[in-house]
Design a protein around this motif. Structure first.
Motif, PDB file in Angstrom:
ATOM      1  N   SER A 118       0.844  -1.194   0.000  1.00 14.62           N
ATOM      2  CA  SER A 118       0.000   0.000   0.000  1.00 14.62           C
ATOM      3  C   SER A 118       0.876   1.240   0.000  1.00 14.62           C
ATOM      4  N   LEU A 119       0.450   2.263  -0.710  1.00 17.07           N
ATOM      5  CA  LEU A 119       1.161   3.541  -0.747  1.00 17.07           C
ATOM      6  C   LEU A 119       0.279   4.633  -0.165  1.00 17.07           C
ATOM      7  N   GLU A 197       5.645   6.134   4.027  1.00 18.16           N
ATOM      8  CA  GLU A 197       4.964   6.460   2.766  1.00 18.16           C
ATOM      9  C   GLU A 197       4.393   5.216   2.074  1.00 18.16           C
ATOM     10  N   GLY A 198       4.709   4.062   2.600  1.00 17.53           N
ATOM     11  CA  GLY A 198       4.192   2.824   2.035  1.00 17.53           C
ATOM     12  C   GLY A 198       4.478   1.674   2.973  1.00 17.53           C
ATOM     13  N   PHE A 199       3.734   0.584   2.806  1.00 11.02           N
ATOM     14  CA  PHE A 199       3.997  -0.592   3.637  1.00 11.02           C
ATOM     15  C   PHE A 199       3.595  -1.854   2.906  1.00 11.02           C
ATOM     16  N   VAL A 201       2.103  -5.580   3.928  1.00  9.77           N
ATOM     17  CA  VAL A 201       1.496  -6.293   5.056  1.00  9.77           C
ATOM     18  C   VAL A 201       0.417  -7.220   4.506  1.00  9.77           C
ATOM     19  N   GLY A 202      -0.052  -8.098   5.359  1.00  4.53           N
ATOM     20  CA  GLY A 202      -1.161  -8.966   4.988  1.00  4.53           C
ATOM     21  C   GLY A 202      -2.491  -8.262   5.169  1.00  4.53           C
ATOM     22  N   GLU A 203      -3.515  -8.848   4.563  1.00  2.00           N
ATOM     23  CA  GLU A 203      -4.869  -8.323   4.766  1.00  2.00           C
ATOM     24  C   GLU A 203      -5.327  -8.640   6.197  1.00  2.00           C
ATOM     25  N   PRO A 204      -6.240  -7.846   6.733  1.00  2.00           N
ATOM     26  CA  PRO A 204      -7.087  -6.884   6.021  1.00  2.00           C
ATOM     27  C   PRO A 204      -6.547  -5.466   6.015  1.00  2.00           C
ATOM     28  N   TRP A 205      -5.272  -5.271   6.434  1.00  2.00           N
ATOM     29  CA  TRP A 205      -4.807  -3.918   6.717  1.00  2.00           C
ATOM     30  C   TRP A 205      -4.618  -3.073   5.475  1.00  2.00           C
ATOM     31  N   ASN A 206      -4.377  -3.697   4.318  1.00  2.00           N
ATOM     32  CA  ASN A 206      -4.357  -2.928   3.071  1.00  2.00           C
ATOM     33  C   ASN A 206      -5.766  -2.437   2.732  1.00  2.00           C
ATOM     34  N   GLY A 207      -6.744  -3.326   2.920  1.00  2.00           N
ATOM     35  CA  GLY A 207      -8.128  -2.937   2.683  1.00  2.00           C
ATOM     36  C   GLY A 207      -8.604  -1.882   3.661  1.00  2.00           C
ATOM     37  N   VAL A 208      -8.138  -1.961   4.916  1.00  5.32           N
ATOM     38  CA  VAL A 208      -8.507  -0.977   5.922  1.00  5.32           C
ATOM     39  C   VAL A 208      -7.923   0.394   5.570  1.00  5.32           C
ATOM     40  N   ALA A 209      -6.703   0.417   5.025  1.00  3.27           N
ATOM     41  CA  ALA A 209      -6.090   1.683   4.612  1.00  3.27           C
ATOM     42  C   ALA A 209      -6.942   2.379   3.555  1.00  3.27           C
ATOM     43  N   ALA A 211     -10.287   1.797   3.112  1.00  4.41           N
ATOM     44  CA  ALA A 211     -11.564   2.136   3.745  1.00  4.41           C
ATOM     45  C   ALA A 211     -11.458   3.410   4.575  1.00  4.41           C
ATOM     46  N   GLN A 212     -10.292   3.649   5.167  1.00  3.03           N
ATOM     47  CA  GLN A 212     -10.095   4.849   5.981  1.00  3.03           C
ATOM     48  C   GLN A 212      -9.515   6.019   5.190  1.00  3.03           C
ATOM     49  N   ASN A 213      -9.353   5.811   3.872  1.00  2.00           N
ATOM     50  CA  ASN A 213      -8.834   6.857   2.979  1.00  2.00           C
ATOM     51  C   ASN A 213      -7.446   7.344   3.409  1.00  2.00           C
ATOM     52  N   VAL A 214      -6.636   6.402   3.874  1.00  2.00           N
ATOM     53  CA  VAL A 214      -5.275   6.703   4.310  1.00  2.00           C
ATOM     54  C   VAL A 214      -4.272   6.423   3.198  1.00  2.00           C
ATOM     55  N   GLY A 215      -4.557   5.411   2.383  1.00  2.00           N
ATOM     56  CA  GLY A 215      -3.663   5.024   1.303  1.00  2.00           C
ATOM     57  C   GLY A 215      -4.400   4.193   0.284  1.00  2.00           C
TER      58      GLY A 215
END
Length: 399
Positions: A118-119, A197-199, A201-209, A211-215
């Motif tokens: 995720s960026l 500026e990027g990471f 990781v496993g899901e769901p944290w990419n999807g959460v980023a 959903a929260q409009n963070v990345g």
């Protein structure tokens, strides 16, 4: 009188049976750790479906805070095993991510695919989905304003290696940017406060980023290596030796749970379990969507559908086999990216840490096809890797 005798005899027999059952020693508990990630699902499903009990083991699941915590607890025996990064035992044994020579055993693979890079919104509009050609330029532009930092979850772990492979494929020298370690559940919060500026990781944290409009989701790891090994059931060395039969029962329960999970109709129920506070504690909609292979990418990039290369837990037996060739690939990456100054004893390390003999027994009893090992393979952005000649591969990557 005769009826009274029969009644009393029956009562004695029943009472004896009850007392015998009550006094029967309970099997010693088996404590398995997990990190709150979607791919802990095989352990969660085995627990929720009663499969550990079905196979006669008393398994207790323990939610852990970080991979370093999992490592320490497996090594000291506080955990008998855990849902773990496939490459963590390799990293620890070689001294990359722990005390060199410390042994953690890989019993089986739990899942393929389903991680992502995720960026942050700094890259929004500059870098698209799987658009590696623009990454280097965007990073260089951002460097004019601030130090550019990326995060992964454990040195030498799978997320670390996916990140470094992606940077190399994008033409970014991993040594030219900051790379820090953050536990998976803390990734989104750290990006929100601009710690990276990027990471990876496993899901769901990419999807959460998203959903929260963070990345936004820039690339999934199955786009880097389709059907790559990801998490594994990793166990304490003494536990694997002294309680081999119990370990086999745990593996059987996990395999049955993995088959259940790969029935896509069951994934909605799995997402509901995982969303609970004592498991992953993430929005059920995000868990469900990415388990189904439906990725809202964020940053106005639309939706990406994965089918057959989304997160898989069994995949007709392709997932489960722990392969020495895959272990050797990770060891070669440690040399490639400077974690190790000289080549390790590739084959002996793989043979020492992978319980392929135990897996073979379980696979035979569960009718799981064992995958061929030590065959050359190629990832999406790299040269072919031959596990029998890691030095040849490394020579090609230096060109």
């Amino acid at each position: 009188m005769k009826k009274t005798y029969i009644f009393l005899s029956t009562l004695v027999l029943v009472t004896t049976a009850i007392l015998t059952t009550a006094l029967k020693p309970v099997s010693e508990p088996i404590k398995l750790g997990f990190i709150p990630l979607t791919d802990c699902a095989p352990l969660v499903a085995a627990k929720e479906l009663g499969l550990f009990e079905k196979y006669g083991v008393n398994v207790q699941l323990s939610k852990e805070a970080s991979w370093a915590n999992v490592r320490d607890k497996i090594l000291n025996g506080e955990l008998d095993g855990a849902h773990c990064l496939f490459s963590m035992p390799l990293s620890v044994y070689t001294g990359v991510g722990g005390k060199a020579g410390s042994e953690m055993k890989i019993a089986m693979v739990l899942n393929n695919n389903g991680q992502a890079i995720s960026l942050s919104k700094d890259f929004c509009g500059q870098v698209g989905f799987k658009d590696l050609k623009k990454v280097n330029g965007a990073v260089n532009e951002l460097k004019k304003k601030k130090e550019v930092t990326f995060a992964m979850t454990f040195p030498g772990g799978t997320h670390d290696i996916w990140l470094r492979n992606w940077l190399a494929a994008a033409g970014v020298n991993p040594k030219s940017v900051g790379i820090i370690t953050i536990p998976p559940p803390q990734m989104v919060a750290n990006m929100k406060v601009d710690n990276m500026e990027g990471f990876c990781v496993g899901e769901p944290w990419n999807g959460v980023a998203v959903a929260q409009n963070v990345g936004f989701t820039h690339i999934a790891t199955q786009d880097i290596w389709k059907n790559h090994p990801e998490k594994a059931l990793v166990v304490n060395k003494d536990f694997s030796a002294s309680r081999k039969e119990d370990l086999k029962k745990v593996m059987k329960a996990v395999i049955e749970a993995s088959r259940w999970l790969d029935n896509m109709g069951n994934r909605k129920k799995a997402a509901a379990w995982l969303s609970k506070p004592y498991y992953v504690n993430a929005p059920v909609a995000v868990l469900e969507a990415r388990l189904a292979g439906s990725y809202d990418l964020g940053c106005d990039l639309g939706e990406q559908k994965y089918k057959g290369d989304n997160m898989m837990f069994y995949n007709n037996g392709i997932v489960s086999t722990p392969q020495k060739g895959h272990a050797i690939w990770f060891l070669a990456q440690y040399v490639r990216f400077g974690y190790l100054k000289s080549a390790p004893d590739y084959k002996s390390i793989a043979e020492k840490l992978i319980l392929d003999d135990v897996f073979a027994e379980v696979a035979k009893e569960m009718n799981v096809p064992i995958q061929p090992d030590m065959k050359p393979f190629k990832t999406a952005f790299d040269v072919e890797f031959d596990p029998n000649s890691p030095t040849g591969y490394l020579a090609l990557t230096k060109r």
